[in-house]
Every structure is written in C-alpha cells, then in structure tokens.
Enzyme design. Structure first.
Site, PDB file in Angstrom:
ATOM      1  N   LYS A  62       0.887  -1.178   0.048  1.00  0.00           N
ATOM      2  CA  LYS A  62      -0.043   0.144  -0.122  1.00  0.00           C
ATOM      3  C   LYS A  62       0.798   1.345  -0.027  1.00  0.00           C
ATOM      4  CE  LYS A  62      -4.011   2.049   2.392  1.00  0.00           C
ATOM      5  NZ  LYS A  62      -4.771   2.022   3.849  1.00  0.00           N
ATOM      6  N   SER A 137      -9.511   2.193   2.942  1.00  0.00           N
ATOM      7  CA  SER A 137      -8.763   2.796   1.961  1.00  0.00           C
ATOM      8  C   SER A 137      -7.906   2.017   0.844  1.00  0.00           C
ATOM      9  CB  SER A 137      -7.846   3.779   2.841  1.00  0.00           C
ATOM     10  OG  SER A 137      -6.679   3.274   3.632  1.00  0.00           O
ATOM     11  N   SER A 161      -9.658   0.074   7.006  1.00  0.00           N
ATOM     12  CA  SER A 161      -9.078   0.081   5.606  1.00  0.00           C
ATOM     13  C   SER A 161      -8.387  -0.946   5.228  1.00  0.00           C
ATOM     14  CB  SER A 161      -8.094   1.160   5.892  1.00  0.00           C
ATOM     15  OG  SER A 161      -8.576   2.366   5.885  1.00  0.00           O
TER      16      SER A 161
END
Lengths: 468, 94
Positions: A62, A137, A161
């Site tokens: 990420k 996210s 997330s």
C-alpha cells in the site's frame, strides 16, 4: 512451468521456489504479466517495480508504506514526487525474508476513505465488478490480491482500511492488535489507531505474513513484544466460544444478503463444535463512528501539519512563508484530508476541546470497557465486516457522512485497539460478503485458528467469477 | 443541525494553514456542518465518571538506550527538498 497467479497462494508460490519448479524471476515476471493484463482495468497500482531485488516471492505494498527509492505518495498530490530515502520497518522485515516489492497500491488519500475514490490518482475497481468500488482505503492492495496481481500485500488500517476492502473483494485481511506492528516509516494518519497488516488469499498466508512484520521495533516506541505466531491447521472449532453482538449483527443498513451469509457461517461454526451465543455492545456501535470521526481527524490535523512545502513534497509559490504554506496545502491536499484536518482543528480548538475531543476520548474508554467485558466470556466476536457488498463507484462520494457509515462495524474494535480479521463467507447478488472475527488484545492466534477452520468449511473460491 | 458559520470555517482553515477559495468555503461550510452534527452524538452519554483513553495500550515510559546512532547523510536528508541552500532548507521570508 506456468505460474497461475489467479490461483496461487503465497505458500504455494513459495513452494514452487523451494522445489525449484520456478525461479524467483519467473514468478516475479508472471505477476508483472498479470498486472500488464488486468491492471489497466482495475488501477490497483500507482507504481509498478520492474525488477525489485530479492530471492523470494513478490509482495504488493500500500502506497502509505515507505519504500526506499520507490515513490510513496499516500494517494496525494502533495507527495506525488516523494521518494523515501529509507525503508519502513515492515519493508525491512519483508526484505530480510527475500520478499520483492512488485508495486505500490492505490489508496484513498492519506488512507482517508472507504472506496479509493479519494485517491488523487483516480479510483481502483473491484475485480468482481469493475463498475463497483474495491473498498478502502486499501482498495488497491485488495484488488491486486483478489485479481492475482500479487500473491499477498501489505495494507494499513485505521478504522477498517484492511478489513472492509477484504470484505468487498472477497479475501482475507487482518488488522493486528494495536502495537504489534511497527509504524516506523509509514505515512501517519491517526497515530493511536494506525496499524499495518497483511492482505492475503487465505488465513495461513495471512498468519505467516503477520509473523514477518510483527514484533517490537526500537524505532516505534508504541510497539511491544508479540506472542509467537502459530500457523493454523485446525479443522474444527471445539471449545471455541463465539459471541455475536446483536448491535453489530442487527445494525441499520445491513443488507439482507449480508445477514444471510453471516448466519450460514455461524451455523457452520456451531456444526464445527463452537458455542455461539448472542451478546451486546450497547454503546460501542451506536457511538463508535462519532467517536472515531473526532479522534482520528484530531490526530490527523496534527500529523498532516508536516506537509508545509519546506522539507519534502509539493511547494507552491507565495510571497511570504505563511502564504506559501497555505497555498501549498490548498493545491496539494484533496477534499477529504481538508475536511478531516478542519474537523480535527475545530474539535481541538479553544472552546470546543472539551465538548468534542475530550468527550470522544471518554467514549473511547466506554467502547474499550464494553469489549474487555465480553472477552471475559468469549474467545471471538463475530459480525459482518461491511453492512453492504461493494457499491457502485460514485454512489456515495458526494455525501461524506454516508461514506463514513461504511465503517460502522469495523470501527468499534479499532477504537479498542483489538485485532480483527475478515474472511469471505459467501456471495450476495454475485458479490463477496465478509465475516469479521474480533479477538482480545494479542488474540491473533485464536482468530487465525477459528478463521482457518471456518475458511476450510465454507470453501469460498476467492477468484472473482468473471476471471475464472 | 450543528451550525458552523462562514467565519468559523475560515478560522479553522487558517488554524489548519489551508487557503480556501470562495467556492470551497461554501461547500465545506455545509459538509462540516453535517459532519459536526453526526459527531455531536458523543455528547448524549453521561460520562461524568469515565476517564479519557488516549491510547489503547497500557504502556508507559518506553525507554530507548541513550546511544548515538548513525544519521542519514545530508544529501539524502535534502533529496526531497523543494529548495535547498547549502545545509539549509530555503523558504520565502517569514
């Protein structure tokens, strides 16, 4: 040797390597080919590494996690040109095991969102239905693992997330106990909540990756020593006490298809030997979202003060220092960080501090105590991870409060600092439904054992139907 | 409906060091009001005997050994700087 990236788990990919059936380069190349083929549609990656060094299998990361020499944007224009000069601790840990970064995955800007639509570089798409969001996210890591663009990935979770995208894309994701994984070198959002965690195709891969990244780090003073991780093998749930908080399973807005899939999983758990009993978190669910959307923005407003155009990141012109800083932040930050920074600044400002931030911190105590009390009687708590399956891109983007409610079931345990894991438990309208297992502090091994046994019994195929 | 005035939006934007256009002020005034209304729910509870939680772990005084370690070379420290003047970050005048 063909490397079937759609089907391979990380454990299987590593098996190809140790049995010398495929080289590290061949495996890496196979995932690059998969990215070349499917990422133009999915936009899971913000940056693809052509040939990251290492002797092992690939991992997607990420883009809030700092990687030396590899751009790290946090999904924000303000960090568009930022290239870290050091590795975060979690990346250093991965590199020690030979893991090779295959790319940086899309995220809502500064991990603020639950759809990736807040990324400054455009949304990612759900591999099960590209007209829908992958969650957020960490939607980029989720889409990448779901579509076989990486065998596994790192995510980060502040209020859901990792867990929520895993639910919407139909795979496994763990938000670890707060303090078990180092945050050193990770772009900060809300420091009392942020945790890095594994995103994987099955529970064993998830547990293994957790063992790689967890442990005390002298560069993050909030980390602690972690119990040795046990890779789960159990096929039954004998002796496991499952609590089913009624507020988390009957909350307004939970879709019928989601409830049905979770109910089937609970029946399966009973047939595997678990005891299943209803329980209650009377205030955690009702007040969790409000508490979170004060505490997290307050911490964000302090953390994001560092983006001032001085030491790194974007700088806009200004006649004096203050004007430069204000123009830089207006040009570089998107709407969601601006909203959260302003809410945080408001909640912390003179005259409002006690009513907002101070009160939210007390509600946090209430939430923690409610959870602690339940773990006197139960080993894990179970609920849907997301009230809905993946929703269409654009459906909620103009209504911040509606978007915030996506996290109503993931937030409470995050506020309490507890570990939570998503496994897929079925389909509703052809889209994955996620089951959330919450454990007590440092209860990862219990969660892995329970999730592994359930996963075997459910037999969910993590490969999206349209890609099979 | 929790209210936030235009002046309050401009005030928090200044506190947060964010310049806002007129259009942004109008948009954020409405959105911040909706968010504040939603989060004001925390005030419904009786919390008179409840202490605050700042952090979920009960750890205190996480000491580090007071031993010097290598720092990054200056060229790396400045590698991402928008404007460098020797060993300084250069900015417009305060």
């Amino acid at each position: 040797m063909t490397v079937d990236t759609l089907r391979l788990s990380a454990e299987e990919a590593n098996g190809l390597l140790t049995r010398r059936e495929a080289s590290s380069d061949e495996i890496y190349r196979a995932y690059l080919d998969a990215i070349g083929e499917r990422d133009p549609e999915l936009h899971a990656f913000l940056y693809v590494c052509e040939n990251d060094p290492g002797e092992g299998i690939p991992i997607a990361v990420k883009d809030v996690i700092g990687t030396r020499g590899i751009p790290t944007t946090a999904g924000s224009k303000i960090l568009e040109s930022y290239i870290p000069v050091y590795d975060s601790t979690v990346i250093a840990n991965c590199r020690e095991r030979g893991l090779r970064v295959i790319g940086k995955t899309n995220t809502d800007e500064f991990a603020m969102g639950s759809s990736t639509e807040n990324s400054a570089f455009g949304p990612s798409h759900n591999p099960w239905d590209p007209s829908r969001v992958p969650g957020g996210s960490g939607g980029g890591s989720a889409a990448a693992v779901s579509a076989g663009l990486a065998p596994w990935a790192l995510g980060s979770d502040t209020g859901g997330s990792i867990k929520q995208p895993a639910a919407l894309c139909g795979h496994v994701g763990l938000r670890p106990t707060y303090g078990t994984v180092s945050r050193y070198g990770v772009v900060a959002f809300a420091s009392s909540l942020d945790q890095v965690g594994p995103v994987a195709r099955n529970v064993r891969d998830c547990a293994f990756l957790y063992s790689v990244i967890s442990g005390r780090d002298e560069n993050d003073s909030t980390t602690v020593d972690v119990p040795a991780v046990e890779l789960p093998t159990a096929e039954d749930l004998k002796g496991l006490r499952i609590g089913v908080p009624k507020e988390m399973n009957g909350a307004a807005g939970i879709e019928g298809g989601v409830t049905a899939a979770v109910q089937s999983a609970l029946e399966l758990a009973e047939s595997l030997g678990a005891s299943v009993e209803e329980c209650s978190l009377p205030r955690s669910v009702d007040y969790g979202v409000a508490c979170y959307y004060l505490v997290a923005p307050a911490e964000a407003s302090a953390n994001l003060a560092r983006y001032d155009g001085v030491r790194y990141g974007l700088r806009d012109d200004g006649a004096d220092f203050r004007e430069m800083v204000m123009k830089t932040r207006d040009a570089g930050l998107g709407d969601e960080p601006k909203r959260r920074i302003m809410i945080g600044a408001y909640a912390l400002s003179a005259g409002y501090y006690d009513a907002y931030y101070g009160t939210a911190q007390k509600v946090r105590t209430v939430i923690k105590r409610e959870h602690d009390a339940l773990f006197e009687r139960f080993d894990v708590l179970v609920s849907p991870t997301s009230p809905t399956v993946a929703f269409p891109i654009g459906a909620k983007i103009d209504d911040p409060v509606a978007m915030y409610m996506n996290d109503v079931l993931t937030i409470p345990s995050c506020m309490a600092g507890l570990p939570g894991l998503n496994i897929p438990c079925g389909l509703s309208e052809g889209l994955p439904v996620g089951l959330q297992l919450i454990g007590p502090q440092f209860g990862e091994n219990t969660i892995f054992r329970a999730a592994h046994a359930l996963e075997q019994a459910i037999g969910f195929d993590v490969v999206p139907e349209r890609l099979r | 409906m929790a209210r936030i005035t235009r002046d309050e939006v401009l005030h928090v934007a200044r506190l947060a060091r964010i310049e806002l256009s007129d259009d942004e002020v109008a948009k954020f005034q409405e959105q911040l009001a909706n968010i504040l209304e939603a989060v004001s729910k925390v005030s419904e509870l009786d919390l008179s005997d409840v202490p605050p939680t700042a952090h979920p772990l009960e750890i205190a005084n996480a000491w580090a050994e007071d031993v010097p370690r290598d720092c990054l070379p200056l060229d790396e420290v400045f590698a991402n700087a928008p404007d460098r003047d020797g060993d300084y970050f250069r900015t417009p005048p305060a």
